[in-house]
Design an enzyme around this catalytic site. Structure first.
Site, PDB file in Angstrom:
ATOM      1  N   ILE A  93       0.826  -1.208   0.000  1.00 30.75           N
ATOM      2  CA  ILE A  93       0.000   0.000   0.000  1.00 30.75           C
ATOM      3  C   ILE A  93       0.856   1.252   0.000  1.00 30.75           C
ATOM      4  CG2 ILE A  93      -0.264   0.018   2.526  1.00 30.75           C
ATOM      5  CD1 ILE A  93      -2.814   1.166  -0.183  1.00 30.75           C
ATOM      6  N   GLU A 170      -7.402  -2.029   5.226  1.00 32.19           N
ATOM      7  CA  GLU A 170      -7.401  -2.643   6.552  1.00 32.19           C
ATOM      8  C   GLU A 170      -6.233  -3.598   6.738  1.00 32.19           C
ATOM      9  OE1 GLU A 170      -7.748  -6.070   6.206  1.00 32.19           O
ATOM     10  OE2 GLU A 170      -8.102  -5.663   4.082  1.00 32.19           O
ATOM     11  N   GLY A 311      -5.594  -7.016   0.526  1.00 28.16           N
ATOM     12  CA  GLY A 311      -6.115  -6.060   1.489  1.00 28.16           C
ATOM     13  C   GLY A 311      -5.245  -4.810   1.525  1.00 28.16           C
ATOM     14  N   GLU A 312      -5.173  -4.180   2.692  1.00 27.51           N
ATOM     15  CA  GLU A 312      -4.365  -2.976   2.926  1.00 27.51           C
ATOM     16  C   GLU A 312      -4.915  -1.725   2.232  1.00 27.51           C
ATOM     17  OE1 GLU A 312      -0.255  -3.556   1.894  1.00 27.51           O
ATOM     18  OE2 GLU A 312      -0.090  -5.443   3.010  1.00 27.51           O
ATOM     19  N   GLY A 313      -5.920  -1.892   1.356  1.00 29.96           N
ATOM     20  CA  GLY A 313      -6.361  -0.771   0.529  1.00 29.96           C
ATOM     21  C   GLY A 313      -5.665  -0.734  -0.817  1.00 29.96           C
TER      22      GLY A 313
END
Length: 345
Positions: A93, A170, A311-313
């Site tokens: 990210i 997240e 994930g992580e955005g």
């Protein structure tokens, strides 16, 4: 729990925007999904000339008590270790947000670790992780309500600094299991359809994960009340993201939704307040099985489908150039009239 005043974006402006889009120097519908995205953002802002101001990417982190029961392939310590990686600038990210000039901050909603005060870290900690929902509710109603209050304060802070677009990501070991339970409870799909491999479970691990989640459902039964589902099975990071989505929608802020776990927060938010769907831009379709269930339930068409499941955005950061392009064409592309180009006979 706090209530929100969220207005639908539907209205006569939609027809004016469609006329403006159709008048651009292109065949009707030729920009496909970008046309719908441009109209959505313009309707959120209630203007024919939308602008994206002071965008902010936020990664919400929290630990899950059920992680210690074995619902993930990774130990719980990976949550805080990855937060350290975010703060050091070394995660995917970080790379993608730097590439596209998107500011990034991490929100500690309940990681089982003391980070102290750190640059780029926002303290919204509700505790050192949730309870193990296999044995007890993940959080109390009071903790869930506090997550919403933290979210409102966070959105207010950014809105008052001129931000009108927020991206959600997240981090939390075990949070795909939580998302699976939320998805199952708030849709008509069986649990096994909503459960995936998360961080990379093998067949035996996936089978164990399904058994543990079935055990959690055996404790509660299938529930449909979104607030109760969130309290029983959610994570502190998921609860805070639900609040952020609702608070942002109330302020007419564009909300960029990542994959499966952020999608679970969106599913809760949009079940609580159906008008919140108007403010959510779904950035990608995750490879995680339950994400398709969520997207179908919310009638959402994601911008990208790259087989991501990190994930992580990361999906938000990768889709950000498309969001900017949609607004740019609406504002800057010539019309047939202004360019002196003949329209279709």
């Amino acid at each position: 729990m706090r209530t929100f005043n969220i207005a639908t974006t539907a209205g006569p402006l939609a027809q004016q925007l469609q006329k403006k889009i159709d008048g651009k120097t292109k065949p009707l519908g030729a920009l496909g999904q970008l046309e719908a995205l441009a109209q959505q953002i313009a309707l959120i802002q209630q203007t024919e000339s939308p602008k994206l101001s002071a965008p902010q990417m936020l990664v919400f982190a929290g630990d899950h008590g059920a992680a210690k029961a074995g619902v993930s392939a990774y130990p719980q310590d990976v949550t805080w270790q990855m937060v350290e990686n975010f703060l050091a600038g070394g995660a995917a990210i970080n790379v993608f947000t730097r590439t596209h000039g998107l500011p990034l901050a991490v929100v500690d909603c309940g990681v089982a670790h003391d980070f102290g005060e750190r640059a780029g870290l926002i303290n919204c900690k509700l505790g050192a992780g949730t309870e193990n929902y296999i044995e007890a509710p993940a959080m109390t109603a009071e903790r869930c309500a506090q997550a919403f209050e933290n979210a409102v304060a966070l959105v207010t802070r950014y809105a008052e600094s001129g931000c009108n677009v927020i991206g959600l990501g997240e981090m939390g070991i075990g949070n795909t299991a939580s998302a699976s339970l939320i998805t199952h409870c708030l849709t008509d799909q069986p649990l096994e359809v909503c459960v995936g491999r998360g961080t990379g479970l093998d067949d035996a691990g996936l089978n164990r994960k399904q058994q543990l989640l079935a055990q959690a459902l055996g404790r509660t039964g299938k529930m449909r009340d979104p607030a109760k589902v969130l309290q029983e099975f959610g994570g502190f990071e998921i609860a805070t993201m639900v609040g952020v989505i609702l608070a942002a929608a109330e302020r007419r802020i564009v909300v960029l939704i990542d994959g499966f776990v952020v999608g679970a927060a969106a599913l809760v938010a949009c079940t609580l307040y159906p008008a919140a769907r108007d403010y959510c831009v779904y950035c990608h379709r995750s490879a995680e099985a339950g994400h398709r269930v969520q997207l179908a339930a919310m009638q959402a068409q994601p911008l990208l489908d790259l087989g991501l499941r990190l994930g992580e955005g990361t999906g938000v950061a990768l889709a950000w150039p498309l969001v900017k392009a949609a607004v740019a064409f609406l504002n800057d592309m010539a019309s047939f009239a202004s360019a002196g180009v003949s329209e279709k006979a």
